[in-house]
Design an enzyme around this catalytic site. Structure first.
Site, mmCIF file in Angstrom:
data_model
loop_
_atom_site.group_PDB
_atom_site.id
_atom_site.type_symbol
_atom_site.label_atom_id
_atom_site.label_comp_id
_atom_site.label_asym_id
_atom_site.label_seq_id
_atom_site.Cartn_x
_atom_site.Cartn_y
_atom_site.Cartn_z
ATOM 1 N N TYR A 209 -80.393 71.515 -23.521
ATOM 2 C CA TYR A 209 -79.611 71.082 -22.359
ATOM 3 C C TYR A 209 -78.915 69.790 -22.753
ATOM 4 O O TYR A 209 -79.548 68.744 -22.846
ATOM 5 C CB TYR A 209 -80.517 70.849 -21.141
ATOM 6 C CG TYR A 209 -80.820 72.081 -20.348
ATOM 7 C CD1 TYR A 209 -80.224 72.296 -19.113
ATOM 8 C CD2 TYR A 209 -81.699 73.040 -20.826
ATOM 9 C CE1 TYR A 209 -80.503 73.440 -18.367
ATOM 10 C CE2 TYR A 209 -81.989 74.181 -20.095
ATOM 11 C CZ TYR A 209 -81.378 74.372 -18.865
ATOM 12 O OH TYR A 209 -81.659 75.501 -18.136
ATOM 13 N N HIS A 390 -78.902 82.549 -9.295
ATOM 14 C CA HIS A 390 -79.325 82.187 -10.654
ATOM 15 C C HIS A 390 -80.829 82.355 -10.849
ATOM 16 O O HIS A 390 -81.636 81.698 -10.206
ATOM 17 C CB HIS A 390 -78.942 80.738 -10.953
ATOM 18 C CG HIS A 390 -79.289 80.309 -12.353
ATOM 19 N ND1 HIS A 390 -78.699 80.859 -13.465
ATOM 20 C CD2 HIS A 390 -80.192 79.400 -12.821
ATOM 21 C CE1 HIS A 390 -79.199 80.292 -14.559
ATOM 22 N NE2 HIS A 390 -80.110 79.407 -14.192
#
Length: 618
Positions: A209, A390
């Site tokens: 990330y 999601h």
């Protein structure tokens, strides 16, 4: 005089003819299109009528043989719905509504529910256009729904319909897309700006990330962002899993450079109000003409956090990336400033999913009664117009349900056929109003039959998430509202000792995950008290508690009656079916069209009268 009579006759005939309620006739334009195969041999166009619940498909394949189009599911081709057609060497058109008995065998349906509108073959392509109901009364037909639909296309080199796995393709598509970008305004003064990471060396780890902080465009007066899309750098394999843009509070002290979003430096996880987001399988998205993201005023964010999730499963070295989000903005202001509300299961650290589960449900509760206090000002009704769903790889379905005064109002959005590889922003068919005090519940359905260890909530693709982003207006300061269950209660219900949350999570590793214990864990997670965490753009946090309400399933509507079809027992309507609208029962382009008898006689009589009049020399 003759010309005047002819004009009157033509007018009279036009009035007598039936109106064509189906606006997607044999030559009309269809708004949506997609290639269904990697070599761009199979091309699909489609459009639909929401009121009549009729969808029209046009399949074009580079072949001189048969073609087929239908619907399948995630797990097996057996039972797939397939409409088959073609043009034989002697010019005869053949067309049939069929289904797959198994992976290799086709059989004609007892009820023919697809209506041919045209079938042609030239030197390059075979093209088949037909319409069908969203839902017929034939159990061998799969429903067209607002879920992700797995579209199946097949074809052959000749006119003998025989299934060949090399010529069969499945593509996940959201067929009932409400708004087409061509229907929206594109301002002439559009300015394009890229929010991107530049020349970032992707680590050789499975999951990264990467976060950085960037300024929004500097403008002298208020502007609106009205569109966004991914800016992706092509690599040998897809590495970018999702990209999120978070608005930062203007009082935030932000770091510089690029770093791990959720690593050692907590400053790189600042800013939690999502303003736009993209995930694998998605495309660009344009907001409705009356809403936009405001920039350029003292109340608007000046900086954003750009978060890019990389999945480097093959641990490739030396790959640089400059991906990001491209935004489109204009000085032509929209009526409303939009916001995004993040709902679902709070990802860290409580979320768990047992291994070997055929089905496991997780729940995240949101209570809005503290929104006004958190916002610092009255909160107008929240008008929701779009959403993004999601989960990661174990996700099978999601839904967001709304409650008011303890009563279920509606399902705001859902997808019972969720596909990890198709995550896109979708429009609602109508705008949903959320009032202060309403409760919002997110339910996520998982399957872990292919896993032999616990799956925990987390950022990695092999971890799990359960999130729904609601796009709404007018904007307020609340960025997220998510819940998680009392894990100590869950541990005790499973016969494990735990005195705090960490012990509760560790206890899950001691459980023998039999089917009985999986169901017991699911029940305990649903019955446990939920902690609800509410956050604002300025990182203010408030906790409250609540309980998971029951979800009343929405009954399916009536099916469309067809020749030979049978009413299914689960159809919750008095008659079980309804007739196809008369205006939509138009015969195919392959046969002569029919007029009502009265119109035919009227036309014949008027024509005879006109000929007699002309012969008389009037």
């Amino acid at each position: 005089m003759a010309h005047a009579l002819l004009f009157q006759l033509l007018l009279l005939t036009a009035l007598a003819a039936p109106s064509q309620g189906n606006r997607f006739g044999p030559t009309s334009s269809l708004r949506y299109s997609r290639f269904l195969d990697p070599s761009n041999v199979v091309f699909l166009r489609w459009d639909f009528d929401l009121d009549a619940e009729i969808i029209t498909f046009e399949l074009r394949v580079r072949t001189a043989g048969w073609v087929g189009l239908g619907i399948t599911d995630r797990y097996t081709r057996a039972g797939s719905d397939l409409v088959v057609g073609g043009v034989s060497p002697d010019g005869r058109v053949y067309f049939s509504d069929q289904h797959m008995v198994d992976e290799d065998t086709l059989e004609e349906d007892g009820s023919q529910d697809a209506e041919l509108q045209g079938l042609t073959e030239d030197a390059v392509y075979t093209t088949m256009r037909f319409s069908r109901p969203f839902r017929s009364c034939d159990p061998q037909d799969r429903d067209i729904t607002s879920d992700t639909v797995r579209v199946l296309a097949a074809y052959g080199p000749d006119d003998t319909p025989k299934l060949d796995r090399e010529r069969m393709f499945v593509k996940s598509i959201f067929l009932l897309q409400i708004v087409h970008p061509d229907d929206l305004d594109a301002p002439e003064d559009t300015i394009i700006h890229d929010l991107e990471i530049t020349d970032f060396l992707i680590p050789e780890d499975d999951t990264t990330y990467a976060c950085t902080f960037l300024p929004l465009p500097i403008v002298g007066k208020k502007h609106h962002i009205y569109k966004f899309g991914p800016k992706l750098v092509p690599h040998k394999e897809t590495m970018v899993h999702h990209i999120l843009v978070y608005a930062c509070g203007n009082a935030s002290a932000l770091p510089t450079g690029i770093s791990d979003c959720y690593g050692a430096d907590p400053a790189f996880s600042l800013c939690s109000q999502v303003i736009v987001g993209w995930a694998v399988g998605g495309t660009s998205y344009q907001f409705p003409d009356d809403v936009g993201i405001s920039i350029g005023t003292p109340l608007d964010p000046q900086w954003i956090r750009l978060e890019i999730h990389y999945s480097n499963f093959h641990n490739l070295p030396g790959v640089y990336d400059s991906s990001g989000i491209r935004i489109y903005y204009t000085a032509q202001l929209r009526k409303y400033d939009m916001g995004v509300l993040q709902l679902g299961f709070f990802t860290f650290p409580i979320h768990f999913i047992p291994p070997g589960a055929e089905s496991f449900m997780s729940y995240g509760l949101c209570k809005t009664d503290k929104f006004e206090e958190m916002n610092g000002a009255p909160v107008p009704d929240i008008q929701v117009y779009g959403y993004l769903l999601h989960t990661h790889l174990a996700g099978r379905a999601l839904q967001a349900v709304q409650y008011r005064n303890g009563t279920q109002l509606r399902t705001i959005c859902k997808d019972d056929s969720y596909d990890f590889n198709l995550q896109e922003t979708r429009d609602l068919p109508y705008r949903v109003v959320i009032k202060p005090g309403d409760e919002l519940l997110v339910e996520c359905h998982y399957q872990t039959l292919d896993r032999d260890s616990l799956t925990f909530g987390g950022p990695s693709t092999i971890n799990e998430m359960c999130l729904i982003f609601l796009f709404y207006y007018p904007r307020n300061n609340v960025s997220s509202c998510m819940g998680y269950p009392d894990i100590i209660y869950v541990a005790h219900e499973l016969g494990e000792e735990a005195s705090d949350s960490m012990e509760g999570m560790m206890a899950m590793n001691n459980v023998e995950w039999t089917p009985e214990n999986i169901k017991k864990a699911e029940k305990a997670c649903k019955e446990a008290q939920q902690t609800v965490i509410i956050k604002t753009i300025d990182e203010l946090v408030e906790n409250t508690t609540g309980w998971i309400p029951e979800i009343v399933p929405t009954p399916r509507g009536p099916c469309l009656e067809s020749s030979g079809g049978k009413v299914e027992p689960q159809d919750q309507t008095p008659a079980g079916f309804r007739a196809v609208p008369e205006a939509l029962s138009i015969s195919s382009a392959a046969t002569p069209s029919r007029l009502p008898l009265a119109a035919f006689l009227l036309g014949q009589g008027a024509l005879s009268w006109l000929l007699a009049t002309l012969q008389a020399g009037v």
